[in-house]
Scaffold this active site. Structure first.
Site, PDB file in Angstrom:
ATOM      1  N   HIS A 279     -32.210  10.286  -8.027  1.00  0.00           N
ATOM      2  CA  HIS A 279     -30.761  10.166  -7.992  1.00  0.00           C
ATOM      3  C   HIS A 279     -30.298   9.577  -6.664  1.00  0.00           C
ATOM      4  CE1 HIS A 279     -30.678  13.740 -11.044  1.00  0.00           C
ATOM      5  NE2 HIS A 279     -31.100  12.602 -11.590  1.00  0.00           N
TER       6      HIS A 279
ATOM      7  N   ALA B 109     -36.875  13.258 -11.486  1.00  0.00           N
ATOM      8  CA  ALA B 109     -35.410  13.335 -11.339  1.00  0.00           C
ATOM      9  C   ALA B 109     -35.004  13.951 -10.010  1.00  0.00           C
ATOM     10  CB  ALA B 109     -34.796  14.106 -12.513  1.00  0.00           C
TER      11      ALA B 109
ATOM     12  N   ASN C 199     -34.110  18.430 -13.892  1.00  0.00           N
ATOM     13  CA  ASN C 199     -33.102  17.772 -13.065  1.00  0.00           C
ATOM     14  C   ASN C 199     -33.188  18.312 -11.637  1.00  0.00           C
ATOM     15  OD1 ASN C 199     -30.353  16.257 -12.776  1.00  0.00           O
ATOM     16  ND2 ASN C 199     -29.931  18.296 -11.962  1.00  0.00           N
ATOM     17  N   GLU C 200     -33.481  17.441 -10.694  1.00  0.00           N
ATOM     18  CA  GLU C 200     -33.501  17.737  -9.258  1.00  0.00           C
ATOM     19  C   GLU C 200     -34.274  19.024  -8.923  1.00  0.00           C
ATOM     20  OE1 GLU C 200     -29.556  17.417  -7.611  1.00  0.00           O
ATOM     21  OE2 GLU C 200     -29.413  15.295  -8.158  1.00  0.00           O
ATOM     22  N   PRO C 201     -35.545  19.094  -9.296  1.00  0.00           N
ATOM     23  CA  PRO C 201     -36.334  20.299  -8.994  1.00  0.00           C
ATOM     24  C   PRO C 201     -36.623  20.477  -7.510  1.00  0.00           C
ATOM     25  CG  PRO C 201     -37.754  18.579  -9.851  1.00  0.00           C
ATOM     26  CD  PRO C 201     -36.350  18.080 -10.002  1.00  0.00           C
TER      27      PRO C 201
END
Length: 499
Positions: A220, A190, A150-152
């Site tokens: 996102h 992501a 998630n959002e790396p």
């Protein structure tokens, strides 16, 4: 204009971390959501965090071993499938017993450092996916998208936002998933809305060069500015809602000309604010602000997942009040916010698109029922008074060409109707409402409903809608087939005027 509305808007919905799904309030909220809207997938963080107990290292015989346990995972997914919703599986965060460091995110401390052992991480992924296939069947699990992390691109979610380290994690994860079955879907990365324009092309270059499997790409979307903190909450500026549509379109623009250009694109989180304590989420403004995004987002991506369905959510800790600016379409105890009704209205629409505009969407279903979703314009700056008296005039086809009448049913939320947050404020903002107050809030959360008839000429009914401040309205139009008996006389309802 004609076409299909599709279901990108309800393909997926976000949720609080995995172990919150064991709670009654969460499951009651999800059941209500599925009855009234019906999403296909649910996505959440925390599959591998302590609260789920999947990764269990232990010492025996002088050596380290790992037990993979799925006691809670099974309970959650069993409950999902019973409610007609499937997991959109996010693999993360790092189990504490496998972490290379102690950096965590959120109140519940999800570890965001790379695994200390790539081999042990791959074994964890392989064991998890194998268990899911064994329990639910390969045909079922092939339908579940599996997203890596998630959002790396943000150092708060991935230590140092190290893209090379993420690529290593993605490769190990994707190969482990495909080791179980080549038909399983795996993807990523992501990305956050703030990811630089080169992150996704570099990801495409990496997976292409190393022939790493990727079945979809994800990112996102949020429109809020820097948090302006107050006790137990924030305020934030907002960009125009159309900014979300620009963000939705970014992956395909950035991947044009790459081998990943034709892959499905999933927006696995979107909302106005990225904070779970911003009061804007609870307002009538919020529904009108997001209406044009929800109505048009499916033209750009394969799915866009509202973050989240319920205020059963604890990234910043346990909420201190029933209304606290949570992400949810529903508060605790299943009180519907105005944005819930935006989705519920869309769920009642047909899938044949007849017309679109900057303030409306018109559809028709297989029975000929025409539905209009219309919304008032909003000022995202908060500097101007809300627009009142906004008018939407339409002619819609009703039944076969000819004359007659049409029945018009209208449901609306606005500053004055279905605005439960305003009712709660009028009550004095009780942090823990008593039962009678909860009943009153549930009544206040109901949309305003009215009905009337309009004439039909040449197969068309004319609608003239005047919208209140921050109103979102659903209008359902059906042809009238009059079955009134010939002896009925409305003027004699009270017995007067008889022979």
């Amino acid at each position: 204009m004609t076409g299909r509305l599709g279901d990108a808007w309800r393909y997926c919905i976000g949720a609080g971390r995995f172990d919150l799904a064991l709670r009654r309030d969460y499951q009651d909220s999800l059941a209500l959501l599925q009855r009234e809207i019906g999403f296909r997938y649910v996505r959440q963080h925390g599959l591998f965090s302590d609260g789920m107990g999947v990764h269990r290292p232990y010492d025996h015989g002088g050596a380290r071993h790992v037990l993979h346990a799925f006691t809670y995972v099974d309970q959650v997914i069993d409950a999902y499938l019973e409610l007609g919703i499937r997991p959109f599986v996010e693999l993360g965060f790092t189990p504490p017993g496998l972490a290379s460091g102690d950096q965590t995110v959120f109140w519940w401390r999800g570890n965001v450092t790379p695994p200390s052992s790539r081999t042990e991480w791959a074994a964890l992924v392989r064991a998890t996916v194998t268990h899911l296939v064994d329990r639910y069947g390969i045909d079922e699990v092939r339908r579940w998208p599996i997203e890596v992390w998630n959002e790396p691109d943000l150092d708060v979610f991935w230590q140092h936002a190290d893209q090379d380290a993420y690529h290593e994690l993605y490769e190990a994860t994707a190969l482990a998933v495909k080791d179980v079955d080549a038909g399983l879907q795996v993807g990523g990365p992501a990305l956050s809305p703030g990811a630089d324009d080169g992150w996704l092309p570099r990801f495409a270059e990496f997976v292409t060069a190393r022939d790493v499997p990727v079945d979809f790409v994800s990112r996102h979307g949020y429109t809020s500015g820097t948090a302006q903190h107050v006790p137990f909450g924030v305020h934030q500026t907002l960009a125009p809602a159309a900014t979300l549509l620009t963000q939705f379109g970014a992956p395909r623009r950035q991947l044009a000309g790459t081998p990943l250009a034709g892959l499905p694109v999933h927006i696995t989180e979107f909302n106005s604010s990225y904070r779970p304590d911003n009061p804007v989420h609870d307002t009538a403004f919020h529904a009108a602000y997001l209406a044009p995004v929800v109505a048009a987002g499916g033209d750009l991506v394969d799915s866009f997942s509202y973050w989240t369905f319920s205020d059963v959510f604890e990234e910043n800790g346990i909420p201190v009040s029933l209304f606290h600016g949570g992400f949810g379409l529903l508060t605790h105890r299943q009180i519907r916010k105005p944005t819930f009704h935006l989705y519920a209205f869309l769920a009642r629409m047909g899938d044949e698109v007849l017309a679109r505009g900057e303030d409306h969407l018109v559809t028709r279903d297989g029975d000929g029922r025409v539905t209009v979703l219309a919304w008032a314009p909003v000022d995202h700056t908060g500097l101007a008074a809300p627009v009142t008296g906004h008018r939407v005039r339409l002619s819609v086809p009703v039944g076969p060409p000819g004359t007659g009448t049409a029945y018009v049913a209208r449901s609306s939320v606005s500053e004055e109707a279905g605005n439960v947050w305003a009712a709660w404020r009028d009550m004095g903002s009780p942090r823990s409402p008593r039962p009678r107050q909860l009943d009153a809030l549930r009544e206040a959360a109901e949309p305003a409903r009215r009905h009337h008839t309009v004439p039909v000429a040449a197969g068309l009914a004319c609608l003239d809608l005047t919208l209140a401040a921050h109103e979102v309205t659903l209008v359902e139009v059906t042809a009238v087939h009059d079955e009134t008996p010939p002896w009925w006389d409305e003027d004699r309802l009270l017995g007067a005027g008889g022979p």
